[in-house]
Write a protein that holds these residues in place. Structure first.
Motif, PDB file in Angstrom:
ATOM      1  N   ASN A 127       2.675   2.238  -3.234  1.00 50.75           N
ATOM      2  CA  ASN A 127       1.841   2.880  -4.258  1.00 50.75           C
ATOM      3  C   ASN A 127       1.338   4.257  -3.833  1.00 50.75           C
ATOM      4  O   ASN A 127       1.147   5.135  -4.686  1.00 50.75           O
ATOM      5  CB  ASN A 127       0.644   1.985  -4.592  1.00 50.75           C
ATOM      6  N   ASP A 128       1.103   4.463  -2.539  1.00 49.08           N
ATOM      7  CA  ASP A 128       0.383   5.656  -2.088  1.00 49.08           C
ATOM      8  C   ASP A 128       1.217   6.647  -1.293  1.00 49.08           C
ATOM      9  O   ASP A 128       0.738   7.756  -1.021  1.00 49.08           O
ATOM     10  CB  ASP A 128      -0.822   5.245  -1.219  1.00 49.08           C
ATOM     11  N   LYS A 147       1.970  10.219  -2.806  1.00 52.39           N
ATOM     12  CA  LYS A 147       0.752  11.015  -2.959  1.00 52.39           C
ATOM     13  C   LYS A 147       0.220  11.461  -1.596  1.00 52.39           C
ATOM     14  O   LYS A 147      -0.225  12.615  -1.436  1.00 52.39           O
ATOM     15  CB  LYS A 147      -0.301  10.197  -3.703  1.00 52.39           C
ATOM     16  N   LEU A 148       0.263  10.570  -0.603  1.00 51.85           N
ATOM     17  CA  LEU A 148      -0.177  10.937   0.741  1.00 51.85           C
ATOM     18  C   LEU A 148       0.690  12.053   1.307  1.00 51.85           C
ATOM     19  O   LEU A 148       0.182  12.984   1.945  1.00 51.85           O
ATOM     20  CB  LEU A 148      -0.132   9.717   1.666  1.00 51.85           C
ATOM     21  N   ALA A 162      -3.534  11.091   6.992  1.00 52.86           N
ATOM     22  CA  ALA A 162      -3.943  10.142   5.951  1.00 52.86           C
ATOM     23  C   ALA A 162      -5.405   9.748   6.081  1.00 52.86           C
ATOM     24  O   ALA A 162      -6.107   9.604   5.074  1.00 52.86           O
ATOM     25  CB  ALA A 162      -3.052   8.895   6.009  1.00 52.86           C
ATOM     26  N   ILE A 213       0.833  -1.211   0.000  1.00 50.83           N
ATOM     27  CA  ILE A 213       0.000   0.000   0.000  1.00 50.83           C
ATOM     28  C   ILE A 213       0.863   1.255   0.000  1.00 50.83           C
ATOM     29  O   ILE A 213       0.637   2.190  -0.784  1.00 50.83           O
ATOM     30  CB  ILE A 213      -0.948  -0.019   1.211  1.00 50.83           C
TER      31      ILE A 213
END
Length: 554
Positions: free
Chosen positions: A60-61, A64-65, A295, A57
């Motif tokens: 991938n994120d 961006k977070l 988040a 997770i």
């Protein structure tokens, strides 16, 4: 059964349609196959249905977070309020203080004549009893709580000196490599970055030439540790999200990019794990990178910002006069009319508060009224703030800074819960930042630079250190002070615990200051009043006493 058609009847002998029966049978079948409603896919098609590893997770994120979290920290008032709450309640204006609590050993105590006499007295009293008594006498001597004041003073003096920012021989000295931050500011920065980016990387620079301790720290940008960099080494080590691990999942090195990863050509720098302090909140098994505090709430915060913007625009439109001009059917507009028009030959008016203009002939005016403000905004905003407060683990009145509808009992309960949450963050800051930094600094200062001067027998000993974070004053001082006094008298609590909890001070230091105050008052001939019962302390009523004596004399 009619005409070979199956007809079912309910409990009231009424026929049941086949469609309803089919739905009921289908629902019972689903209930038998699914034990939990949360695992039912009906109306939950957009919910996650397969467990994903936290590393997958974050791979991938995470970028961006981090980008969205930084945007909230810059532009969202609730996010900035939370960050300032962290700074004020976790560290405060003084930061977390170090207190050395090393104690003298038995061989050092025997050098003192009074202690030696005590030992001989204990030996004389117990030697004629059974054998265990002599062992008990030795334990009494060993349990003598005598602080090693010289060792403690050396540690505290050098640590406080290291944490200051000073100008020495034309240059600034500080614990930061850039020479601009004190230890207090470094702790603020580590806490702030950990909350926004989810993690904080600190590089230890041993042999740093620009301060007298030859030791400094440098903050590294988390963007430089590429979360997508994952490879396997031939020696058995593996790199996951930019961090190199051995077979026991211990960090071996950190592979930082020399330039920002947005550039095409990226060169990496391998920094050993012994030089890096990686601060992040561990929430999942196998987690190796940090998750920003925002988040879980950033989606709601972004939606709430959109609501705020629309509401403010609506308020501004509603506060000004707005409308449309339409020509009358029976009259044609005067072509020689000199009214103000735009480039498209349309009539224009200024929507300024408190102004009125004359309507031109041949036109009608239709008012545009958006009906703002709306009564649903306040309730909707309150729900949003409650959800954001839950995600950030603070009370809603504290986060929104709105205490209009809060009574004393609910406010006190909210403050107590908030403070317990702040204590957890204080423990994270001590374990993640202060203690690792002190361990590396102490070993370097003791064994390399030699600025801490102690005997050879103590060099192999681990120093006893207590970190004292800030405390909080009482919500209801009079009642709570009386309750604490009763708890001390009943041996339920200690003075040290109460002083640390309320003011963040040390009991020994407080006692020394009280003794100095008492001596200063006695030297100046002032009365020292001490009472174990605060309710017995009465205000100065000399004037009233004089008046009452005069009345009695009369």
């Amino acid at each position: 059964m009619k005409n070979n058609v199956l007809v079912l009847y309910d409990a009231h002998n009424r026929p049941v349609p086949l469609s309803r029966m089919a739905r009921r049978t289908k629902g019972q079948a689903k209930a038998m196959l699914t034990g939990f409603k949360g695992a039912n896919d009906e109306n939950l098609q957009d919910w996650a249905f397969l467990p994903l590893d936290i590393k997958t997770i974050l791979r991938n994120d995470l970028r961006k977070l981090r980008a969205r979290s930084r945007d909230l920290a810059r532009n969202d008032d609730a996010a900035r309020r939370f960050l300032f709450l962290l700074k004020q309640n976790v560290l405060g204006h003084t930061g977390i203080k170090l207190q050395a609590k090393n104690r003298l050993r038995n061989d050092e105590k025997l050098d003192n004549d009074d202690t030696a006499r005590r030992f001989l007295s204990l030996l004389k009293q117990n030697v004629f009893d059974y054998a265990g008594t002599i062992f008990q006498a030795k334990n009494k001597l060993r349990n003598d709580k005598s602080l090693d004041k010289k060792w403690n003073a050396e540690i505290e003096r050098e640590w406080n000196l290291f944490g200051k920012k000073r100008r020495y021989r034309g240059q600034f000295e500080s614990p930061s490599a850039c020479g601009q931050f004190t230890m207090r500011e470094l702790s603020w920065l580590s806490l702030w970055n950990r909350a926004i980016d989810g993690e904080c990387f600190i590089q230890l620079l041993k042999g740093y030439p620009h301060n007298r301790h030859r030791f400094a720290v440098r903050f590294l940008n988390p963007d430089l540790l590429d979360s997508s960099y994952c490879i396997e080494h031939k020696n058995g080590n593996r790199i996951e999200m930019g961090i190199e691990f051995d077979e026991f999942d211990r960090p071996v090195a950190y592979h930082f990019n020399k330039e920002h990863p947005n550039r095409k050509l990226v060169k990496r720098l391998r920094i050993p794990a012994s030089q890096i302090i990686h601060i992040f909140r561990k929430e999942y098994v196998g987690q190796i990178r940090g998750v920003p505090d925002f988040a879980a709430v950033m989606h709601k915060a972004k939606m709430l910002n959109g609501v705020h913007e629309a509401v403010v625009v609506g308020w501004r439109v509603a506060a000004a006069k707005m409308g449309f001009f339409t020509p009358k059917e029976e009259d044609d507009p005067d072509p020689l009319d000199t009214g103000e028009k735009d480039e498209n030959d349309d009539i224009v008016i200024e929507a300024t508060p408190g102004s009125f203009e004359v309507l031109q002939s041949g036109y009608d005016f239709h008012l545009f009224d958006p009906q703002y403000p709306s009564s649903t905004y306040e309730s909707g905003h309150q729900v949003f703030m409650q959800q954001m407060a839950n995600g950030l683990n603070v009370s809603s009145p504290t986060l929104s800074n709105n205490y209009a509808k809060v009574n004393y009992s609910s406010l006190r309960q909210a403050l107590l819960e908030d403070r317990e949450g702040w204590r957890c963050v204080q423990a994270e800051e001590i374990d993640g930042f202060y203690q690792p930094l002190f361990d590396e600094w102490y070993d370097w200062t003791l064994n390399i630079t030699g600025r801490i001067k102690i005997s050879e027998s103590k060099r192999s000993l681990d120093p006893v250190i207590v970190w004292q974070p800030r405390g909080w004053p009482w919500v209801d001082p009079e009642k709570e002070v009386n309750a604490q006094i009763k708890a001390i008298n009943a041996n339920f609590r200690t003075r040290q615990g109460i002083i640390a909890e309320t003011s963040g001070a040390d009991f020994i230091e407080t006692a020394d200051v009280l003794k100095e105050e008492k001596d200063a008052l006695e030297e100046r001939g002032l009365k020292v009043y001490v009472s174990t019962n605060p309710s017995s302390i009465q205000p100065d009523t000399n004037n009233n006493d004089d008046e009452s004596k005069g009345d009695n004399d009369e």
